[in-house]
Design a protein around this motif. Structure first.
Motif, short mmCIF file in Angstrom:
data_model
loop_
_atom_site.label_atom_id
_atom_site.label_comp_id
_atom_site.label_asym_id
_atom_site.label_seq_id
_atom_site.Cartn_x
_atom_site.Cartn_y
_atom_site.Cartn_z
N ALA B 179 9.72 -29.47 6.79
CA ALA B 179 9.19 -29.34 8.15
C ALA B 179 8.04 -28.35 8.21
O ALA B 179 7.28 -28.33 9.18
N GLY B 180 7.90 -27.49 7.20
CA GLY B 180 6.83 -26.51 7.21
C GLY B 180 7.36 -25.12 7.56
O GLY B 180 8.11 -24.96 8.53
N LEU B 181 6.92 -24.11 6.78
CA LEU B 181 7.38 -22.74 7.03
C LEU B 181 6.64 -22.07 8.17
O LEU B 181 7.00 -20.99 8.61
N ALA B 182 5.57 -22.72 8.65
CA ALA B 182 4.75 -22.09 9.68
C ALA B 182 5.57 -21.74 10.91
O ALA B 182 5.32 -20.75 11.60
N GLY B 183 6.59 -22.58 11.19
CA GLY B 183 7.42 -22.31 12.35
C GLY B 183 8.43 -21.21 12.11
O GLY B 183 9.09 -20.76 13.04
N ALA B 184 8.56 -20.75 10.84
CA ALA B 184 9.63 -19.83 10.50
C ALA B 184 9.48 -18.49 11.21
O ALA B 184 10.47 -17.80 11.43
N ASP B 185 8.25 -18.11 11.55
CA ASP B 185 8.09 -16.77 12.08
C ASP B 185 8.75 -16.60 13.44
O ASP B 185 9.03 -15.51 13.86
N PRO B 218 9.42 -13.25 7.68
CA PRO B 218 8.26 -13.59 8.51
C PRO B 218 7.76 -12.42 9.36
O PRO B 218 6.61 -12.44 9.80
N SER B 219 8.58 -11.38 9.57
CA SER B 219 8.09 -10.23 10.36
C SER B 219 7.71 -9.07 9.45
O SER B 219 7.65 -7.93 9.89
N SER B 220 7.47 -9.36 8.15
CA SER B 220 7.22 -8.26 7.22
C SER B 220 5.74 -7.97 7.02
O SER B 220 5.37 -7.29 6.08
N GLY B 221 4.90 -8.47 7.91
CA GLY B 221 3.49 -8.10 7.82
C GLY B 221 2.64 -9.14 7.12
O GLY B 221 3.15 -10.18 6.68
#
Lengths: 549, 461
Positions: B179-185, B218-221
């Motif tokens: 599905a894509g990691l772009a949505g992971a954040d 995803p929130s690690s900068g």
């Protein structure tokens, strides 16, 4: 991260690759999702998503396994070596504990039965410096943090810390203060450098190094120090000029007068005021003579109603430019009359010998003369400040008056603690001991604070007895917590023999406050514990290995 | 250090104050214990190290705020402590203060003495409990042996459950990439927590921990997509390994099992594969989470040269039991947990009290990095590998630190995770711009310093 990856050798998973994708290709494909777009190098795989993860795993491990070191930045210039001896092992452990206690938030309550270690750090540092030890390198960071938090620790902490601390301070902005703090010249310090080196250090050194150089030179060759200062005087910053002028206090002599007279015209008011103060401490200086003639013009002795002499004061009517140049501040602080303000400053700066010469009377007789029209307080307060400033023990003794008698309130003259500081140590301790014996502890705190540590035997006995009396009188110990704290730090450790018995829990007395006996017992127990600890601390610092286990 | 020479049976070995403070459950206890380390509040103190016992017993009475002094006793063989104070900290400040007082040395306030009645009673009660426990343990082993068939069936069931969990995890990871990691954040931190919980049910806590960590990447900068793909890929590799366990050779299979979180039977390992050596304590570091304090102790064998990592845990409010002073050398049995690249180990019997150890020989930074790379061949999930760097200079830079070879142009960056630590300034203080020996973990994020040697003295960072 400066580490770079070795060029990776191509090893794609055999089932799926038609070309070798880069790591960035893998990341962007994963971000977008293989469902949306399947790149050529994934086509043909049974499960493109799993194949992508297989590839990414191989690449990740390859990259990590191929990491190479980065290029080293220029290495720092090493710290100057510290030739002083190391602390004995027990003393070293003690320092670590004292610093750890501070770091853990040292303030602590007064109620516990254990001593407050952070309060003992200053005297531990002073004692260690007296032995000429250097700080252990692994404790330098904690020592600097301690000095950062408490500026009163700085001179001793930085002396112990030595060149290593200056080196660290140049790298860590948190410790910049160390570069502007002057450590007292340690006994083992190198002698002042020769003229060549001296000039280089003076031109290029850090502020702290320059002040230290000036102070060292001043102690051995005051004229050369003044010469050095004159060479760059015009280019110095105002706050640096202030510190340098202040350094002239050491070894002050008539030969400094011309320079100080020039400094009376300095741009900075603080520099002018300091120069004026130093000149007034030179009894033969032109400024002192000018101030004396102004002050003497304000005070005259006339026969009083009872036949004896009395002093009549006519305070100055104005403050002219000449007075201002000599350091007199024209504007009084709010709430003070102008004339008494000016008078005070004139008397402050007048050599005390001018009074005894002009009136032909010794200090004690002058102090006893009545003063007309309520000017006594102003005049005596100004004489007190002059006695403190000129460190005149004769005048200080006269202003303090005779040793306090029981039941007689001594007339407050100026600030007794500051006058006491002018007296020789032994006389000071004896005076305060008598004060405590006759007046109790109520107003003794600041006077006790100026007595030399450890307290003399009579003074220690007087304080312990007064605490014992306060207990019998039924008060609570925390009314005396200030004195208790001072006693913990200042009593001679041998006084433990007098203190320890007081820690025994007595019967509750009839007039005692409820529970007070227990609290007093705890307070004395804590005092005794601290005294024992201090004795141990000093013992540990002895260089003899047999003395320190 | 006050300890000198090898221990003689019955002779008393005093701990260092660092060692004692290592027992403290938290900073507040350390401070309170330090306060009580003066002779003042203490009376009737004593210590004894009877022959045939592993550790010294120290006791004393401490005056507190009440009318009756607290009775405090510590048995360093366990270690075990008992204090009559009401504190819930364990050990309490009185135990710490007493031990600090004792650590000051034989010339200090605590000298050898006969244990008083209350100490003797506590010791004999403890001895009785230990015997009963040993008997129970022996009995338990007997039960296990009685039914090896049942044990085997339990293990099979557990392996099957873990394999099912791994298959589900693999599917989740593939779904994410599909599905894509772009949505992971934004979306799926909750989803990964659920997956983590299912992995716990599947008896694979190692998989659970890694899955849980995916939620925070995803929130690690900046650069998170690359790091997230790395973590996805490594977890995918591990899940595949778990499913393929039957086909793997012994070493890699053991590595996969331990990464998945399968525990080992330390007692059994120690009885079959223990290696006796003089283990130099290279470093010790505690990390605390909400419910648990983990102490990691790195060792290196003087004769075998083997690296070992021993873990000790303490529940909230309790310090981990195991205390090994950094820089000391311990003559002890140790068993590595099975793995393709063994590191984790269990410490067995100690044959003597710790004695001062040597400064360990080290390598240049390039060799430390190669050693990590080499270890990755056996265990691709390694984030770092222990390394001793010889002759490096710590250099503070504008954006972090580096450790540079004193002669040569190579340098390692300090792990960004370690940058804020005050220990780096202590490292700089010890170095003073001159080369030092540093122990730490060397990995793909850089070097994380743990210990520096100041002359012959090991300084924890």
């Amino acid at each position: 991260m400066t580490t770079s990856a070795r060029p990776s050798s191509a090893s794609p998973s055999p089932s799926s690759a038609t070309a070798t994708p880069s790591w960035d290709d893998l990341v962007s494909t994963a971000l977008l999702g293989v469902e949306r777009r399947t790149p050529p190098w994934l086509q043909g795989a049974d499960d493109p998503a799993a194949a992508l993860l297989d590839l990414a795993a191989v690449r990740t491990v390859q990259r990590r396994a191929g990491l190479r070191p980065g290029t080293a930045a220029p290495l720092p210039e090493p710290a100057r070596p510290d030739p002083r001896p190391e602390l004995p092992p027990a003393a070293r452990r003690r320092l670590a504990l004292l610093l750890a206690d501070r770091a853990a938030g040292g303030s602590g309550g007064r109620n516990g039965s254990a001593p407050n270690l952070a309060e003992l750090l200053p005297q531990w540092l002073a004692a260690a410096n007296a032995h000429g030890y250097r700080a252990p390198a692994p404790l330098l960071d904690a020592l600097l943090d301690a000095a950062r938090a408490r500026s009163d620790l700085r001179p001793h902490a930085l002396e112990l810390a030595g060149p290593g601390a200056l080196w660290l301070a140049a790298l860590n902005p948190d410790w910049k203060f160390a570069l502007r703090t002057t450590a007292p010249a340690s006994p083992g310090a190198a002698p002042p450098p020769g003229p060549e080196e001296r000039s280089t250090l003076w031109q290029e050194g850090l502020f702290a190094e320059r002040v230290a150089l000036l102070a060292r030179l001043r102690a051995t060759d005051p004229a050369a120090a003044l010469e050095l200062l004159r060479s760059t005087w015009a280019q110095e910053r105002a706050e640096d000029r202030l510190m340098f002028v202040d350094a002239l206090r050491e070894g002050l002599s008539a030969s400094d007068e011309p320079f100080l007279e020039e400094a009376l015209s300095d741009r900075s008011r603080n520099v002018r005021a300091t120069a004026a103060e130093l000149l007034s401490a030179l009894p033969g200086s032109a400024l002192a003579a000018r101030m004396a003639s102004r002050a003497l013009a304000c005070v005259s002795a006339v026969p009083g109603p009872g036949g004896g002499l009395r002093l009549v004061v006519e305070a100055p009517a104005g403050c002219d430019a000449a007075m201002e140049r000599d350091g007199v501040v024209a504007r009084p602080p709010s709430g003070r009359g102008e004339r008494s303000w000016w008078l005070g400053q004139l008397v402050d700066a007048t050599p005390l010998s001018a009074w005894t010469e002009a009136f032909g009377l010794p200090p004690a007789a002058l102090v006893e003369l009545p003063v007309a029209d309520d000017w006594q307080a102003d005049l005596h307060a100004a004489w007190s400040r002059a006695a403190v400033r000129q460190r005149d023990a004769g005048w200080a003794r006269a202003l303090l008056g005779p040793l306090p008698e029981p039941a007689v309130r001594p007339a407050p003259v100026g600030d007794p603690a500051r006058l006491l500081a002018v007296l020789p140590e032994e006389e000071r301790a004896a005076w305060v001991a008598r004060f405590v014996e006759s007046q109790g502890l109520a107003e003794s705190h600041s006077m006790l604070g100026v007595c030399a540590v450890p307290w003399s035997e009579p003074l220690g006995r007087a304080v312990v007895d007064a605490l014992d009396i306060a207990r019998d009188a039924g008060s609570y110990p925390w009314s005396f917590s200030g004195v208790m704290g001072l006693a913990e730090r200042s009593l001679d450790p041998s006084a433990v023999d007098r203190v320890a018995p007081l820690a025994a829990l007595p019967e509750e007395t009839e007039n005692g406050s409820p529970g007070a006996a227990g609290y007093w017992s705890e307070a004395f127990g804590r005092l005794a514990a601290t005294l024992r600890l201090r004795a141990t601390m000093l013992q540990e610092l002895r260089p003899d290995p047999a003395a320190a286990p | 250090m006050s300890v000198a020479g090898p221990s003689v049976t019955g002779m008393e070995e005093r701990w260092t104050s660092e060692q004692v403070l290592g027992l403290a459950p938290d900073a507040a206890s350390r401070k309170a214990g330090t306060r009580l380390s003066a002779p003042g509040p203490w009376s009737d103190t004593g210590c004894t190290a009877p022959a045939g016992r592993e550790g010294t017993v120290v006791w004393g009475l401490c005056r507190g705020s009440g009318s009756t002094p607290y009775r405090t006793v510590a048995d360093l063989g366990g270690p075990a402590y008992k204090c009559s104070c009401p504190s819930r900290k364990f050990p309490c400040k009185h135990v710490l203060g007493l031990l600090l007082l004792w650590s000051a040395g034989p010339g200090g306030a605590v000298g050898p003495a006969e244990p008083p009645e209350w100490v003797a009673q506590w010791l004999s009660a403890r001895a009785g409990a230990a015997t009963r426990k040993a008997q129970r343990a022996a009995g338990g082993d007997g039960d296990g042996l009685a039914d090896p068939e049942a044990a085997r069936r339990r293990a099979e069931l557990r392996d099957a459950r873990t394999a099912d969990g791994a298959a589900e995890l693999e599917q989740r990871l593939a779904d994410g990439v599909r599905a894509g990691l772009a949505g992971a954040d934004r979306s799926d931190s909750r989803a990964w927590e659920e997956v983590a919980a299912r992995m716990v049910d599947a008896q694979a806590p190692g998989l659970a921990a890694r899955a849980g960590e995916l939620a925070v990447v995803p929130s690690s900068g900046p650069g998170w997509p690359g790091r997230l793909l790395e973590e996805y890929a490594l977890l995918h590799l591990l899940a595949r390994g778990v499913r393929a366990l039957d086909g793997l050779p012994e070493g890699p299979a053991a590595t996969v099992r331990s990464r998945a979180g399968r525990s080992v039977d330390s007692a059994a390992l120690l009885s079959t594969r223990a290696v006796r050596d003089d283990w130099l304590v290279l470093g010790s570091r505690d990390s605390a989470s909400e419910r648990l304090t983990t102490r990691r102790i790195w060792l290196r064998g003087a004769r075998t040269g083997a690296a070992a990592l021993v873990l000790s845990f303490g529940a909230a409010g309790r310090a981990p039991d195991l205390v090994l002073p950094v820089g000391m050398s311990v003559d002890a049995d140790l068993a590595h947990h099975p793995a393709a690249r063994p590191l984790r180990a269990s410490l067995g019997e100690r044959h003597a009290a710790p004695a001062p150890g040597p400064v360990p020989p080290g390598t240049a930074v390039a060799d430390a990095l190669s050693a990590y790379g080499d270890a990755l061949r056996d265990d691709p999930w390694l984030d770092s590998w222990p390394a001793v760097l010889a002759s490096v200079v710590p250099v503070p830079l504008d954006d972090g630190w580096q450790l540079a070879d004193a002669d040569g142009g190579d340098a390692l960056p300090v792990d960004p995770g370690a940058r804020g630590r005050a220990g780096l300034w202590r490292l700089a203080a010890v170095s003073g711009g001159r080369p030092v020996t540093v122990f730490g973990e060397c990995g793909h994020r850089g070097f994380s310093p743990v210990t520096v040697w100041s002359g012959t003295e090991a300084v924890p960072l």
